[in-house]
Design a protein around this motif. Structure first.
Motif, PDB file in Angstrom:
ATOM      1  N   LEU A 156       0.820  -1.214   0.000  1.00  9.81           N
ATOM      2  CA  LEU A 156       0.000   0.000   0.000  1.00  9.81           C
ATOM      3  C   LEU A 156       0.855   1.267   0.000  1.00  9.81           C
ATOM      4  O   LEU A 156       0.362   2.357   0.265  1.00  9.81           O
ATOM      5  CB  LEU A 156      -0.982  -0.034   1.177  1.00  9.81           C
ATOM      6  CG  LEU A 156      -2.058  -1.129   1.056  1.00  9.81           C
ATOM      7  CD1 LEU A 156      -2.773  -1.333   2.378  1.00  9.81           C
ATOM      8  CD2 LEU A 156      -3.060  -0.794  -0.046  1.00  9.81           C
ATOM      9  N   GLY A 160      -4.957   2.118  -7.336  1.00 12.54           N
ATOM     10  CA  GLY A 160      -3.601   2.644  -7.390  1.00 12.54           C
ATOM     11  C   GLY A 160      -2.649   1.879  -8.260  1.00 12.54           C
ATOM     12  O   GLY A 160      -3.028   0.900  -8.906  1.00 12.54           O
ATOM     13  N   ARG A 166       0.179   0.129  -7.635  1.00  9.60           N
ATOM     14  CA  ARG A 166       0.898  -1.079  -7.225  1.00  9.60           C
ATOM     15  C   ARG A 166       0.033  -2.324  -7.432  1.00  9.60           C
ATOM     16  O   ARG A 166      -1.189  -2.254  -7.390  1.00  9.60           O
ATOM     17  CB  ARG A 166       1.338  -0.942  -5.766  1.00  9.60           C
ATOM     18  CG  ARG A 166       2.499   0.055  -5.606  1.00  9.60           C
ATOM     19  CD  ARG A 166       2.707   0.468  -4.177  1.00  9.60           C
ATOM     20  NE  ARG A 166       1.609   1.272  -3.696  1.00  9.60           N
ATOM     21  CZ  ARG A 166       1.507   2.602  -3.839  1.00  9.60           C
ATOM     22  NH1 ARG A 166       2.465   3.276  -4.441  1.00  9.60           N
ATOM     23  NH2 ARG A 166       0.441   3.252  -3.403  1.00  9.60           N
ATOM     24  N   ASP A 179      -1.592   8.241  -4.234  1.00  9.78           N
ATOM     25  CA  ASP A 179      -1.345   8.154  -5.681  1.00  9.78           C
ATOM     26  C   ASP A 179      -2.306   7.206  -6.396  1.00  9.78           C
ATOM     27  O   ASP A 179      -1.977   6.670  -7.437  1.00  9.78           O
ATOM     28  CB  ASP A 179       0.111   7.738  -5.925  1.00  9.78           C
ATOM     29  CG  ASP A 179       0.458   6.387  -5.316  1.00  9.78           C
ATOM     30  OD1 ASP A 179      -0.438   5.736  -4.729  1.00  9.78           O
ATOM     31  OD2 ASP A 179       1.625   5.970  -5.425  1.00  9.78           O
ATOM     32  N   TRP A 180      -3.506   7.040  -5.836  1.00 11.17           N
ATOM     33  CA  TRP A 180      -4.420   6.078  -6.450  1.00 11.17           C
ATOM     34  C   TRP A 180      -5.137   6.595  -7.685  1.00 11.17           C
ATOM     35  O   TRP A 180      -6.006   5.919  -8.239  1.00 11.17           O
ATOM     36  CB  TRP A 180      -5.402   5.527  -5.411  1.00 11.17           C
ATOM     37  CG  TRP A 180      -4.760   4.508  -4.530  1.00 11.17           C
ATOM     38  CD1 TRP A 180      -3.432   4.284  -4.358  1.00 11.17           C
ATOM     39  CD2 TRP A 180      -5.419   3.559  -3.693  1.00 11.17           C
ATOM     40  NE1 TRP A 180      -3.215   3.256  -3.472  1.00 11.17           N
ATOM     41  CE2 TRP A 180      -4.422   2.802  -3.049  1.00 11.17           C
ATOM     42  CE3 TRP A 180      -6.760   3.268  -3.423  1.00 11.17           C
ATOM     43  CZ2 TRP A 180      -4.719   1.776  -2.150  1.00 11.17           C
ATOM     44  CZ3 TRP A 180      -7.062   2.258  -2.535  1.00 11.17           C
ATOM     45  CH2 TRP A 180      -6.048   1.514  -1.904  1.00 11.17           C
ATOM     46  N   ASP A 181      -4.768   7.810  -8.131  1.00  7.64           N
ATOM     47  CA  ASP A 181      -5.243   8.240  -9.444  1.00  7.64           C
ATOM     48  C   ASP A 181      -4.468   7.495 -10.534  1.00  7.64           C
ATOM     49  O   ASP A 181      -4.880   7.491 -11.691  1.00  7.64           O
ATOM     50  CB  ASP A 181      -4.989   9.746  -9.649  1.00  7.64           C
ATOM     51  CG  ASP A 181      -5.898  10.578  -8.769  1.00  7.64           C
ATOM     52  OD1 ASP A 181      -6.754   9.998  -8.068  1.00  7.64           O
ATOM     53  OD2 ASP A 181      -5.735  11.806  -8.754  1.00  7.64           O
ATOM     54  N   PHE A 226     -11.832   6.186  -4.667  1.00  2.00           N
ATOM     55  CA  PHE A 226     -12.342   7.295  -3.859  1.00  2.00           C
ATOM     56  C   PHE A 226     -13.305   8.156  -4.664  1.00  2.00           C
ATOM     57  O   PHE A 226     -14.411   8.476  -4.213  1.00  2.00           O
ATOM     58  CB  PHE A 226     -11.175   8.136  -3.322  1.00  2.00           C
ATOM     59  CG  PHE A 226     -11.558   9.518  -2.871  1.00  2.00           C
ATOM     60  CD1 PHE A 226     -12.357   9.697  -1.752  1.00  2.00           C
ATOM     61  CD2 PHE A 226     -11.131  10.630  -3.575  1.00  2.00           C
ATOM     62  CE1 PHE A 226     -12.716  10.976  -1.334  1.00  2.00           C
ATOM     63  CE2 PHE A 226     -11.483  11.903  -3.161  1.00  2.00           C
ATOM     64  CZ  PHE A 226     -12.283  12.079  -2.038  1.00  2.00           C
ATOM     65  N   SER A 260      -5.105   2.408   3.394  1.00  2.00           N
ATOM     66  CA  SER A 260      -5.932   2.327   2.179  1.00  2.00           C
ATOM     67  C   SER A 260      -6.704   3.625   1.993  1.00  2.00           C
ATOM     68  O   SER A 260      -6.762   4.179   0.891  1.00  2.00           O
ATOM     69  CB  SER A 260      -6.916   1.154   2.277  1.00  2.00           C
ATOM     70  OG  SER A 260      -6.228  -0.072   2.434  1.00  2.00           O
ATOM     71  N   CYS A 261      -7.304   4.110   3.079  1.00  2.00           N
ATOM     72  CA  CYS A 261      -8.084   5.351   2.981  1.00  2.00           C
ATOM     73  C   CYS A 261      -7.167   6.530   2.639  1.00  2.00           C
ATOM     74  O   CYS A 261      -7.498   7.358   1.788  1.00  2.00           O
ATOM     75  CB  CYS A 261      -8.826   5.616   4.291  1.00  2.00           C
ATOM     76  SG  CYS A 261     -10.126   4.403   4.617  1.00  2.00           S
ATOM     77  N   PRO A 291     -10.554   6.089 -10.025  1.00  2.00           N
ATOM     78  CA  PRO A 291     -10.009   5.801  -8.697  1.00  2.00           C
ATOM     79  C   PRO A 291     -11.149   5.526  -7.702  1.00  2.00           C
ATOM     80  O   PRO A 291     -12.195   6.178  -7.770  1.00  2.00           O
ATOM     81  CB  PRO A 291      -9.270   7.090  -8.331  1.00  2.00           C
ATOM     82  CG  PRO A 291      -9.002   7.778  -9.633  1.00  2.00           C
ATOM     83  CD  PRO A 291     -10.126   7.394 -10.543  1.00  2.00           C
ATOM     84  N   GLN A 319      -4.240   6.523   1.067  1.00  2.00           N
ATOM     85  CA  GLN A 319      -3.785   6.434  -0.329  1.00  2.00           C
ATOM     86  C   GLN A 319      -4.901   6.777  -1.294  1.00  2.00           C
ATOM     87  O   GLN A 319      -4.678   7.439  -2.310  1.00  2.00           O
ATOM     88  CB  GLN A 319      -3.251   5.030  -0.635  1.00  2.00           C
ATOM     89  CG  GLN A 319      -1.874   4.737  -0.060  1.00  2.00           C
ATOM     90  CD  GLN A 319      -0.744   5.476  -0.777  1.00  2.00           C
ATOM     91  OE1 GLN A 319      -0.968   6.373  -1.582  1.00  2.00           O
ATOM     92  NE2 GLN A 319       0.481   5.095  -0.467  1.00  2.00           N
ATOM     93  N   SER A 320      -6.113   6.331  -0.983  1.00  2.00           N
ATOM     94  CA  SER A 320      -7.214   6.546  -1.933  1.00  2.00           C
ATOM     95  C   SER A 320      -7.565   8.027  -2.032  1.00  2.00           C
ATOM     96  O   SER A 320      -8.031   8.476  -3.072  1.00  2.00           O
ATOM     97  CB  SER A 320      -8.430   5.715  -1.545  1.00  2.00           C
ATOM     98  OG  SER A 320      -9.087   6.264  -0.417  1.00  2.00           O
ATOM     99  N   ILE A 321      -7.352   8.784  -0.959  1.00  2.00           N
ATOM    100  CA  ILE A 321      -7.770  10.196  -0.960  1.00  2.00           C
ATOM    101  C   ILE A 321      -6.589  11.147  -1.147  1.00  2.00           C
ATOM    102  O   ILE A 321      -6.631  12.043  -1.971  1.00  2.00           O
ATOM    103  CB  ILE A 321      -8.536  10.523   0.342  1.00  2.00           C
ATOM    104  CG1 ILE A 321      -9.787   9.631   0.419  1.00  2.00           C
ATOM    105  CG2 ILE A 321      -8.933  12.009   0.398  1.00  2.00           C
ATOM    106  CD1 ILE A 321     -10.577   9.755   1.700  1.00  2.00           C
ATOM    107  N   PHE A 341     -12.803   9.292   6.455  1.00  2.00           N
ATOM    108  CA  PHE A 341     -13.126   9.800   5.123  1.00  2.00           C
ATOM    109  C   PHE A 341     -13.361  11.311   5.162  1.00  2.00           C
ATOM    110  O   PHE A 341     -12.819  12.063   4.355  1.00  2.00           O
ATOM    111  CB  PHE A 341     -14.351   9.069   4.545  1.00  2.00           C
ATOM    112  CG  PHE A 341     -15.021   9.785   3.415  1.00  2.00           C
ATOM    113  CD1 PHE A 341     -14.387   9.945   2.195  1.00  2.00           C
ATOM    114  CD2 PHE A 341     -16.298  10.322   3.569  1.00  2.00           C
ATOM    115  CE1 PHE A 341     -15.007  10.611   1.152  1.00  2.00           C
ATOM    116  CE2 PHE A 341     -16.930  10.990   2.532  1.00  2.00           C
ATOM    117  CZ  PHE A 341     -16.282  11.135   1.327  1.00  2.00           C
TER     118      PHE A 341
END
Lengths: 255, 255
Positions: free
Chosen positions: A102, B221, B223, A244-246, B176, A236-237, B174, A239-241, A176
């Motif tokens: 992650l 993401g 990874r 780099d989860w774009d 989110f 996880s939260c 993504p 990274q998602s917000i 969130f």
């Protein structure tokens, strides 16, 4: 679809033509487990010089790879740190493995009032992190620091770094909402996520952490999460917000 | 602070005065592991009648608890389901344990093109889920269904249920952004999260799943996450945005 080449973390510099000596375990893995032929492509990364492809060679029992082409430059978003109390071996390895996947930047073990695990096998956890980094396509391996007491750790708190505290008790904004607000405000800073040990932070520690000017106490819902679950969920939260989860995974079958 | 009483899942109805016979393992745990005295308080839940406190009794080797007072009524937000391909025993148990802590409603194993684990020990995973539910303060244990082929599972897709697909490849929003949009739209529906096996869904399956009218492909993401990590991460994001994470844990030391 060709299988992507095996991916190994090495310490050596990676530049064109550099012969990288492999460790015994790496040689064994390529030669005896994967039964790789001499000349086959291996991917290497060292956390500094990007990812390289090179040709596998073997001389006696000593394996090596000659770095040939740069495949990806070293450009990775910096994830947050994770501050945690050492827990039992099994859950500890799960936490390190998943945190690596992650995108955690570094792992900061701290000894808290309720920490009842004294043994912290840094070398073993480092091996877990290296393996996870190899498998998940990271270009770096998270640093694993030596354990400090919680107060030592806070005395040496890095500049411009905020603490996202998984607060087991007391009022706390849902994670969130807190992260979405921070994203909207757009103020840059580094982050460390913190989870307590089994049994949580002690009431005194909890109060002290909540009062830190750089702390953001957040809630992870109504259920009691194990320490490693709280760490994985918070990461996880985050990274998602804020992370780099774009970005999408690299297509290893393309090209 | 008094320690909260041990918490056990039972199948029997829970009403005032009901004597609930414990299983051998439960009796052993209370009597020999915790060394609980006769008359000590035990918390019970059965997934239907809320949480009860009662007094521990023992006759020969047969333990029992007499239900006395209702502590919490059966009111829990329904979490999403999780559709996954069976993976190896260790990661499979991690997935079931963490998904239970994270409030999954049911677990739907599906056999996919790249599923190479044929053994699915439902009884063992049920025991893992029961233990996790006892420890995390849930009032229910997630249902674990028998494995179906992916196509059978989709032929019997429940009404008004959307599929949040952890898409390893191809374009995807993504997670989110996708969940925040869904939250803002405020349309109610049930949800099933889906993660592929080791090696992912096959290209044909992937395309088929993405095309389902009720599917929302999302990205986790850049990874490559292991199957169980993807499941835990997707569940964490879902719960934090669409689930019950506005709620705080019960303070077991209060009152």
């Amino acid at each position: 679809m060709a299988k992507p080449p095996p991916r190994l973390f090495v310490e050596s510099p990676l530049v064109t033509g550099e012969t990288v000596a492999l460790e015994k375990g790496q040689t064994h893995y390529l030669k005896n487990v994967l039964r790789l032929e001499v000349g086959a492509t291996v991917a290497l990364f060292n956390g500094r010089d990007g990812e390289w492809h090179g040709a596998f060679g073997i001389s006696g029992n000593a394996g090596s790879v000659v770095a040939e082409t740069l495949q990806r430059t070293q450009s990775e978003a910096a994830g947050p740190g994770l501050m945690f109390a050492p827990i039992k071996k099994g859950p500890m390895e799960i936490m390190v493995q998943k945190a690596t996947e992650l995108g955690v930047a570094r792992l900061n073990p701290v000894i808290t009032d309720f920490t009842d695990v004294v043994r912290f096998n840094r070398a073993r956890l480092r091996a877990t992190a290296v393996e996870a980094a190899e498998q998940c396509d990271r270009l770096s391996v998270p640093e694993i620091e030596d354990p400090l007491s919680l107060s030592e750790r806070l005395e040496n708190w890095p500049a411009n770094t905020r603490l996202l505290l998984a607060a087991e008790a007391g009022t706390a904004m849902p994670i969130f909402e807190a992260l979405a607000e921070i994203k909207a405000a757009g103020t840059g800073s580094d982050w460390v996520l913190a989870v307590g040990p089994v049994g949580g932070f002690s009431p005194a520690e909890h109060e002290m952490l909540r009062e830190l000017p750089y702390a953001v106490p957040v809630g992870l819902g109504p259920r009691l999460l194990k320490a490693e679950t709280a760490a994985i969920a918070a990461l996880s939260c985050w990274q998602s917000i804020l992370g780099d989860w774009d970005n999408r995974p690299i297509d290893r079958n393309a090209g």
